[in-house]
Design an enzyme around this catalytic site. Structure first.
Site, PDB file in Angstrom:
ATOM      1  CE  LYS A  23       1.954  34.483 -29.324  1.00 11.21           C
ATOM      2  NZ  LYS A  23       1.642  34.286 -30.747  1.00 11.21           N
ATOM      3  CG  ASN A  24      -1.444  35.777 -27.129  1.00 12.37           C
ATOM      4  OD1 ASN A  24      -0.863  35.753 -28.219  1.00 12.37           O
ATOM      5  ND2 ASN A  24      -1.805  34.678 -26.501  1.00 12.37           N
ATOM      6  CB  CYS A 117      -0.326  27.688 -34.434  1.00 13.63           C
ATOM      7  SG  CYS A 117       1.226  27.978 -33.592  1.00 13.63           S
ATOM      8  NE  ARG A 122      -5.940  30.319 -34.706  1.00 14.81           N
ATOM      9  CZ  ARG A 122      -4.836  30.613 -34.030  1.00 14.81           C
ATOM     10  NH1 ARG A 122      -4.905  31.200 -32.870  1.00 14.81           N
ATOM     11  NH2 ARG A 122      -3.656  30.328 -34.506  1.00 14.81           N
ATOM     12  CB  ILE A 124     -11.419  36.363 -40.760  1.00 17.67           C
ATOM     13  CG1 ILE A 124     -11.757  35.879 -42.168  1.00 17.67           C
ATOM     14  CG2 ILE A 124     -10.006  35.982 -40.376  1.00 17.67           C
ATOM     15  CD1 ILE A 124     -11.105  36.648 -43.268  1.00 17.67           C
ATOM     16  CG  ASP A 306      -2.827  29.928 -26.097  1.00 20.08           C
ATOM     17  OD1 ASP A 306      -3.114  29.188 -27.053  1.00 20.08           O
ATOM     18  OD2 ASP A 306      -2.674  31.154 -26.222  1.00 20.08           O
ATOM     19  NE  ARG A 398       3.953  32.109 -34.498  1.00 17.43           N
ATOM     20  CZ  ARG A 398       2.730  31.690 -34.162  1.00 17.43           C
ATOM     21  NH1 ARG A 398       2.470  30.408 -34.064  1.00 17.43           N
ATOM     22  NH2 ARG A 398       1.769  32.567 -33.928  1.00 17.43           N
TER      23      ARG A 398
END
Length: 422
Positions: A23-24, A117, A122, A124, A306, A398
């Site tokens: 996914k990432n 999530c 986080r 920017i 993760d 997700r």
């Protein structure tokens, strides 16, 4: 009715599970397709709601997106809009990666502040500082980031923290900028290497991905290409931990063991037998009680944040006491209360969780508080003979492609219901 996953554990897994592609890696690669002329084909894309959201955003921007036998084909066109809609961005932080490609190729972008999530801030600002260093004019107002430029100029950028998102955004922005960009203290994750390989296949000149210094020589244009993303190391790690928690003999296929070194090291430290194949990892059953370990999450190649929740679930049923320290996200212990509902003994002190192992967890109704917490609750549920009901599945959807089907195939007693018994 809300959908739920019902798990009746206490049964070892067996056979093989094939991991989907990452996914990432997929999300930034889909977004990077904005940079290329013509058609890009991304092969073997996992079925995830985050992928659906990314495709919807690209379509909103006027790109032609088609799905074909698990592949996604994107025909790049001049955007009909340079604004990503809030309804999509609030669901998924990766949407913020649109700002780099839109800005470098078309000179403008408007992106709402991102969601995803709720595992901590986080910021920017690293993305924006880098883009400003390359000559972008950035305004932050009414919950949006607006950016404009003539043509981005190569620059030397030092990241205060090795942010994966900022590294990816700046690599994409630099690919079509004028001159050379050097990103220092860059993130080293395998997904960044995969993005660089994709861009290079399109005609970019990216060197040093996977190290702390990445150099990009800007080119005038890129062409669409065909690419297969790397396997999902977090999905692989999650199944490894599930096998360990159930004393299983399970082979996990489509794995790059090199990407899982810290997870393999911790599982071996616990006393779990592991065999590494060329593209597979086999977890073997064990007789003795496994022992608790201490873990500290760090940017790659350290222990991945993760995988923190999944390893916490395993530590709950180990002998002794383990301490897990979370250094990447400050709000990533929301699964603790849910594990405690299942009988876990966990005490949180600031950024550390102290886990005292218990012989068995018990079943309880619980909710996934974020994506990886959902996997942790499934692992905890598989380890106990009781029945556990897990809600808030939108988080799990997700990032895990058909997790229920894959575990059923390995013999797990797990099913998905609409909360109505059906």
């Amino acid at each position: 009715m809300e959908e739920k996953i019902i798990v009746t554990g206490g049964k070892p897994l067996q056979g093989r599970i094939k991991v989907s592609n990452a996914k990432n890696a997929v999300l930034p690669i889909l977004i990077a397709s904005l940079l290329g002329e013509g058609e890009s084909k991304i092969l073997e894309v996992p079925h995830l709601t985050d992928v659906d959201t990314t495709c919807a955003v690209l379509q909103h921007l006027g790109q032609e997106v088609a799905r074909e036998n698990g592949n996604i084909i994107i025909r790049s066109a001049k955007p009909t809009s340079f604004e990503a809609p809030y309804q999509y961005v609030r669901r998924m932080r990766a949407s913020f990666l649109l700002i780099g490609p839109l800005l470098t190729r078309y000179g403008q972008a408007k992106i709402p502040l991102p969601g995803g999530c709720a595992i901590g801030s986080r910021p920017i600002n690293l993305h924006l500082k880098g883009l400003e260093a390359m000559g972008a004019k950035v305004n932050l107002e009414h919950g949006h980031v607006e950016a404009h430029c003539q043509r981005l100029q190569g620059a030397r950028i030092y990241l205060d923290f090795p942010s994966v998102g900022a590294t990816e955004n700046l690599i994409m922005a630099a690919a079509l900028a004028k001159g050379q960009t050097i990103i220092e203290n860059a993130a080293e994750e395998p997904e960044i290497v995969d993005l660089a390989n994709y861009l290079n296949a399109m005609g970019a000149k990216v060197k040093g991905a996977g190290t702390t210094v990445i150099k990009i020589e800007g080119v005038k244009e890129l062409q669409g290409t065909t690419h297969t993303p790397i396997p999902d190391r977090i999905e692989a790690g999650s199944y490894m931990v599930a096998a360990a928690a159930t004393r299983s003999d399970l082979t996990i296929d489509n794995v790059i063991a090199e990407h899982l070194k810290p997870v393999i090291a911790k599982l071996k430290e616990m006393g779990i037998p592991i065999e590494e194949g060329e593209s597979s990892i086999r977890i073997r059953p064990y007789q003795e009680e496994i022992k608790a370990v201490d873990i500290k999450t760090l940017p790659y190649p350290g222990f991945p944040t993760d995988m923190q929740a999944q390893m916490m679930a395993l530590n709950c049923i180990c002998k002794g006491t383990g301490v897990i320290t979370e250094t990447v996200f400050e709000n990533r212990f929301m699964h603790v209360d849910e594990l405690k509902r299942m009988g876990a003994k966990i005490k949180v002190e600031s950024r550390s969780a102290i886990i005292e192992g218990v012989k068995n967890l018990s079943g309880a109704p619980v909710k996934a508080t974020d994506l990886r917490a959902g996997a942790a609750l499934i692992i905890a549920a598989l380890s106990t003979e009781a029945s556990t009901e897990i809600g808030a599945l939108e988080h799990i959807d997700r990032g895990y492609d058909n997790i229920v089907g894959k575990l059923q195939q390995a013999g797990a007693r797990i099913e998905r219901t609409n909360g109505n018994g059906g």
